[in-house]
Design a protein around this motif. Structure first.
Motif, PDB file in Angstrom:
ATOM      1  N   ASP A 124      15.002  -1.339 -27.869  1.00 28.02           N
ATOM      2  CA  ASP A 124      15.995  -0.587 -27.103  1.00 28.02           C
ATOM      3  C   ASP A 124      15.546   0.829 -26.778  1.00 28.02           C
ATOM      4  O   ASP A 124      16.247   1.548 -26.079  1.00 28.02           O
ATOM      5  N   GLU A 125      14.379   1.217 -27.248  1.00 29.07           N
ATOM      6  CA  GLU A 125      13.839   2.543 -26.938  1.00 29.07           C
ATOM      7  C   GLU A 125      12.750   2.399 -25.875  1.00 29.07           C
ATOM      8  O   GLU A 125      11.655   1.910 -26.164  1.00 29.07           O
ATOM      9  N   PRO A 126      13.027   2.831 -24.643  1.00 33.17           N
ATOM     10  CA  PRO A 126      12.072   2.645 -23.537  1.00 33.17           C
ATOM     11  C   PRO A 126      10.705   3.274 -23.795  1.00 33.17           C
ATOM     12  O   PRO A 126       9.691   2.716 -23.376  1.00 33.17           O
ATOM     13  N   ASP A 127      10.658   4.396 -24.489  1.00 37.15           N
ATOM     14  CA  ASP A 127       9.367   5.038 -24.761  1.00 37.15           C
ATOM     15  C   ASP A 127       8.469   4.146 -25.619  1.00 37.15           C
ATOM     16  O   ASP A 127       7.263   4.056 -25.389  1.00 37.15           O
ATOM     17  N   ILE A 128       9.060   3.500 -26.601  1.00 32.96           N
ATOM     18  CA  ILE A 128       8.288   2.609 -27.470  1.00 32.96           C
ATOM     19  C   ILE A 128       7.815   1.392 -26.682  1.00 32.96           C
ATOM     20  O   ILE A 128       6.658   0.986 -26.785  1.00 32.96           O
TER      21      ILE A 128
ATOM     22  N   ASP B  62      11.927  -5.452 -32.247  1.00 35.67           N
ATOM     23  CA  ASP B  62      12.491  -4.372 -33.047  1.00 35.67           C
ATOM     24  C   ASP B  62      13.539  -4.968 -33.983  1.00 35.67           C
ATOM     25  O   ASP B  62      14.303  -5.849 -33.592  1.00 35.67           O
ATOM     26  N   VAL B  63      13.586  -4.497 -35.206  1.00 37.73           N
ATOM     27  CA  VAL B  63      14.568  -4.993 -36.168  1.00 37.73           C
ATOM     28  C   VAL B  63      15.950  -4.412 -35.874  1.00 37.73           C
ATOM     29  O   VAL B  63      16.955  -5.106 -35.992  1.00 37.73           O
ATOM     30  N   MET B  64      15.996  -3.154 -35.463  1.00 35.16           N
ATOM     31  CA  MET B  64      17.272  -2.471 -35.230  1.00 35.16           C
ATOM     32  C   MET B  64      17.571  -2.408 -33.731  1.00 35.16           C
ATOM     33  O   MET B  64      17.102  -1.516 -33.036  1.00 35.16           O
TER      34      MET B  64
ATOM     35  N   LEU C 106       9.073  -5.039 -35.568  1.00 41.78           N
ATOM     36  CA  LEU C 106       8.814  -3.603 -35.568  1.00 41.78           C
ATOM     37  C   LEU C 106       9.814  -2.909 -36.485  1.00 41.78           C
ATOM     38  O   LEU C 106      11.014  -3.016 -36.285  1.00 41.78           O
ATOM     39  N   CYS C 107       9.303  -2.231 -37.479  1.00 45.12           N
ATOM     40  CA  CYS C 107      10.156  -1.402 -38.333  1.00 45.12           C
ATOM     41  C   CYS C 107       9.230  -0.362 -38.961  1.00 45.12           C
ATOM     42  O   CYS C 107       8.388  -0.692 -39.776  1.00 45.12           O
TER      43      CYS C 107
ATOM     44  N   ILE D 174      12.231  -6.108 -22.784  1.00 47.04           N
ATOM     45  CA  ILE D 174      13.664  -6.387 -22.874  1.00 47.04           C
ATOM     46  C   ILE D 174      14.293  -5.325 -23.770  1.00 47.04           C
ATOM     47  O   ILE D 174      13.690  -4.915 -24.761  1.00 47.04           O
ATOM     48  N   GLY D 175      15.545  -4.917 -23.466  1.00 49.43           N
ATOM     49  CA  GLY D 175      16.180  -3.836 -24.209  1.00 49.43           C
ATOM     50  C   GLY D 175      17.193  -4.228 -25.266  1.00 49.43           C
ATOM     51  O   GLY D 175      17.522  -3.427 -26.123  1.00 49.43           O
ATOM     52  N   THR D 176      17.707  -5.466 -25.224  1.00 48.23           N
ATOM     53  CA  THR D 176      18.708  -5.865 -26.219  1.00 48.23           C
ATOM     54  C   THR D 176      18.404  -7.274 -26.733  1.00 48.23           C
ATOM     55  O   THR D 176      17.675  -8.038 -26.097  1.00 48.23           O
TER      56      THR D 176
END
Length: 124
Positions: A20-24, A64-66, A106-107, A43-45
């Protein structure tokens, strides 16, 4: 590289980045392109990721985990369940043999670690 069904070179692998973080996501995409991967979807969500797996059929999901809607582990469970269900449906022959989804969570990640995991997943 471990060859998946229908994949002969690195640039043929389908990679999905779910963050959900575009920079990452942008950083990961650039680093993967440097490594030779070209088929990358961002994808963002979690819900978008599950829906996208119906049409994208990724070989590897960097997850991403979160996430804002579902946690990464739930997204992984839903994607795996969806792929198993689609593989059993004769109307979806493109999914036969495609339930073996590789996932990198990712965490507290570092790019070096992501590259290492990706190479390990795709190596013999």
């Amino acid at each position: 590289m471990r060859r998946l069904k229908g994949r002969d070179t690195v640039n043929e692998y389908n990679i999905m980045i779910v963050d959900d973080e575009p920079d990452i996501s942008e950083l990961l995409e650039k680093a993967l392109k440097i490594e030779g991967f070209q088929k990358i979807v961002k994808i963002g969500t979690g819900n978008e990721a599950v829906a996208a797996c119906k049409r994208e059929r990724p070989d590897v999901v960097i997850l991403d985990v979160m996430l804002p809607d579902l946690d990464g582990y739930e997204v992984c469970r839903q994607i795996r369940h969806l792929r198993e269900k689609l593989e059993d449906d004769p109307a979806n022959p493109q999914y036969i043999g495609q339930t073996d989804l590789q996932t990198i969570f990712l965490c507290g990640w570092r790019m070096r670690r992501v590259r290492f995991r990706l190479r390990k997943l795709l190596s013999k």
